[in-house]
Design a protein around this motif. Sequence first.
Motif, PDB file in Angstrom:
ATOM      1  N   UNK A 254       0.746  -1.215  -0.196  1.00 64.27           N
ATOM      2  CA  UNK A 254       0.084   0.002   0.108  1.00 64.27           C
ATOM      3  C   UNK A 254       0.904   1.171  -0.038  1.00 64.27           C
ATOM      4  N   UNK A 255       2.279   1.234  -0.353  1.00 64.60           N
ATOM      5  CA  UNK A 255       2.840   2.451  -0.197  1.00 64.60           C
ATOM      6  C   UNK A 255       2.681   3.343  -1.268  1.00 64.60           C
ATOM      7  N   UNK A 256       2.350   4.588  -0.943  1.00 65.28           N
ATOM      8  CA  UNK A 256       2.211   5.597  -2.003  1.00 65.28           C
ATOM      9  C   UNK A 256       3.284   6.497  -2.189  1.00 65.28           C
ATOM     10  N   UNK A 257       3.277   7.111  -3.588  1.00 63.72           N
ATOM     11  CA  UNK A 257       4.333   7.842  -3.546  1.00 63.72           C
ATOM     12  C   UNK A 257       4.233   9.272  -3.252  1.00 63.72           C
ATOM     13  N   UNK A 258       5.175   9.999  -2.565  1.00 68.74           N
ATOM     14  CA  UNK A 258       5.022  11.160  -1.705  1.00 68.74           C
ATOM     15  C   UNK A 258       6.237  12.102  -2.270  1.00 68.74           C
ATOM     16  N   UNK A 259       5.881  13.300  -2.123  1.00 70.77           N
ATOM     17  CA  UNK A 259       6.849  14.331  -2.827  1.00 70.77           C
ATOM     18  C   UNK A 259       8.072  14.433  -1.887  1.00 70.77           C
ATOM     19  N   UNK A 260       7.754  14.286  -0.675  1.00 71.24           N
ATOM     20  CA  UNK A 260       8.656  14.308   0.331  1.00 71.24           C
ATOM     21  C   UNK A 260       8.769  13.404   1.203  1.00 71.24           C
ATOM     22  N   UNK A 261       8.934  12.150   0.716  1.00 68.24           N
ATOM     23  CA  UNK A 261       8.833  10.752   1.573  1.00 68.24           C
ATOM     24  C   UNK A 261       9.716  10.954   2.903  1.00 68.24           C
ATOM     25  N   UNK A 262       9.055  10.082   3.873  1.00 62.86           N
ATOM     26  CA  UNK A 262       9.902  10.199   5.208  1.00 62.86           C
ATOM     27  C   UNK A 262      10.156   8.589   5.342  1.00 62.86           C
ATOM     28  N   UNK A 263      11.132   8.365   6.281  1.00 67.67           N
ATOM     29  CA  UNK A 263      11.511   7.266   6.408  1.00 67.67           C
ATOM     30  C   UNK A 263      11.059   6.863   8.209  1.00 67.67           C
ATOM     31  N   UNK A 264       9.986   6.056   8.152  1.00 68.15           N
ATOM     32  CA  UNK A 264       9.408   6.038   9.643  1.00 68.15           C
ATOM     33  C   UNK A 264       9.554   4.413   9.993  1.00 68.15           C
ATOM     34  N   UNK A 265       9.116   3.457   9.017  1.00 67.44           N
ATOM     35  CA  UNK A 265       9.006   2.202   9.466  1.00 67.44           C
ATOM     36  C   UNK A 265      10.410   1.566   9.742  1.00 67.44           C
ATOM     37  N   UNK A 266      10.820   0.814  10.736  1.00 66.44           N
ATOM     38  CA  UNK A 266       9.701   0.221  11.726  1.00 66.44           C
ATOM     39  C   UNK A 266       9.726   1.294  12.786  1.00 66.44           C
ATOM     40  N   UNK A 267       8.422   1.200  13.606  1.00 67.61           N
ATOM     41  CA  UNK A 267       8.231   2.202  14.722  1.00 67.61           C
ATOM     42  C   UNK A 267       9.205   2.006  15.755  1.00 67.61           C
ATOM     43  N   UNK A 268       9.690   3.078  16.403  1.00 65.50           N
ATOM     44  CA  UNK A 268      10.532   2.722  17.699  1.00 65.50           C
ATOM     45  C   UNK A 268       9.901   2.278  18.912  1.00 65.50           C
ATOM     46  N   UNK A 269       8.641   3.159  19.178  1.00 58.00           N
ATOM     47  CA  UNK A 269       7.683   2.845  20.271  1.00 58.00           C
ATOM     48  C   UNK A 269       6.596   2.724  20.031  1.00 58.00           C
ATOM     49  N   UNK A 270       5.655   1.558  20.288  1.00 61.19           N
ATOM     50  CA  UNK A 270       4.282   1.877  20.407  1.00 61.19           C
ATOM     51  C   UNK A 270       3.961   1.945  21.991  1.00 61.19           C
ATOM     52  N   UNK A 271       3.429   3.012  22.262  1.00 66.96           N
ATOM     53  CA  UNK A 271       2.959   3.280  23.627  1.00 66.96           C
ATOM     54  C   UNK A 271       1.244   2.871  23.888  1.00 66.96           C
ATOM     55  N   UNK A 272       1.187   1.788  24.634  1.00 66.02           N
ATOM     56  CA  UNK A 272      -0.133   1.129  24.792  1.00 66.02           C
ATOM     57  C   UNK A 272      -0.480   1.053  26.046  1.00 66.02           C
TER      58      UNK A 272
END
Length: 520
Positions: A254-272
């Motif tokens: 499901x990745x989309x093209x973005x004008x200014x892509x960000x490098x996010x995955x993997x998440x560093x912390x899921x707070x739950x």
Amino acid sequence: MMSKCFYITTAIDYVNGEPHLGHAYEKVIADVIARARRSLGSEVFFLTGVDEHGQKVQQTALAQGKEPQAYCDELAVTWRSLASKLELSINDFIRTTDPRHKRVVQAILSKLNAEGHFYKANYEGFYSTKEETFLTEKDRLPDGTFPAVYGEVTKLVEENYYFKLGMHQQWLIDYIEKNPGFIQPDYRRNEVLGFLRNNQLEDLCITRPSNRLNWGIPVPFDTNFVTYVWFDALVNYFSVPAAQGDPAIPPALGAQAAEHPLSLWPADVHVIGKDILKFHAVYWPIMLKAMGAALPRQILVHGWWQKEGEKLSKTTGNVVDPIAVINEWGLDAFRFYVVRELAIGPDGNWTDAGFQARYQSELANGLGNLVNRSLSMLKRYRDGVVPAGNDDLREAAAKTLESVKADFGDNQLQAALVDIWGLVTQGNQYVDRTAPFKLAKDPAQAKRLDEVLYNLAETCRILAVLLWPFLPGTSARIYAQLGLSGEPDKLSAAAWGGLQAGHRIGEPAALFPRKDKPTG
Ligand code: MSP
């Protein structure tokens, strides 16, 4: 080169719930972590949002004569306004009804289906609409009924799609054993390991027939079904990176093209919170493994709040309305109390008396008094002009900075506040010990008074920097009262000696006005 952001998320709240202390607490601790990481110099992406699909939302919307989407649109406004009331430094707010989310859920379902991770089977069992979950005989009470938390329980026979979770059980045990930081605190990790070692993991039902529930994301390969809420909700952590054009996410997911892509995955912390641990520590890692995606680096599990020793409950009126507390006492008093009172892990107990005691002793008499008397004396005795530097409190400040840095790296927020208040106390003791009001009466002590006033002003400046992740408003006010421009948002500015001789400070004003009346 695009650098990886420190990516932190919270649970997404059920849109039809009442925002209460528990929701606000989780968002505040995630915000403090996000700001602490920014202060340490990382680029941070902080995500929160709302969970909108499911039977309860459909039923309530219907009962109110509204379309579920229109009903959710109204509720989403309340949740967004809670986020701004808490001054969350979020970078995005996800709604599971966003098209950008739905397309990622569908892409994942299609890929996993094509690769043989699902099968269709008949299920006969008891279903709790309230908890949106199937129950088994094991859930019955000794008298044969189901616990009240499940609400009305009905018998159902239906066909659904199942995700082959069971085959990944040993892999998950090995992964958790090899990665001690993956689930924190340790006792939550042990709880998950104990569960996995002692139970045969059942396959996960990932659909609901659309004739029973249509308020959900349609299953792309079989429109007679919608996606089960948890398979939908967990994906929010992934659908935002996909929408941001993160190169770690392939187009097939499901990745989309973005004008200014960000490098996010993997998440560093899921707070739950502790109640949703199994979904995050068992289902989510297995979903990601099947998708061929990296696992989040950490699941950070907080405890649950009670008030005055009793469960929070709207029906009994045992509630803490975060908005009302903030309106009366100020946002930073709320943020301070919840983070200082409760470490991330155990359960906590809000008491109005405890809240007021911390406000009075730690905020008003501790920090507020130190800043106010330091700056007022500098104003009175030196016309607000910073004297030449001196190092009496240098070592105390440097030690505090080192501990706070380490605390930030370990997400030890309560410990960081304890360390910072150690410096507040040393500052107040320094005033008592050096007695600048006496020095001021003796012209022969002018140089000593200069030294004392410098130490106090510089300590206030450093405190503003250390406190920024916790009390951003207070920290900005201290900076402004010191006549400093810019934001105290980088820990590197907490090195001793930042205030220059000759700098003119601003106007001192009380940070935490005295309050005598109880919370209402
Ligand atoms: N929608 C799901 C989460 C999906 S995440 C992919 C959900 N929503 S919730 O609104 O019920 O809870 C949201 C968060 O609030 C959870 O992490 C939960 O643990 C937390 N809390 C709810 N009540 C709480 C307290 N009394 N105290 C502390 N946190 C609590 O679950």
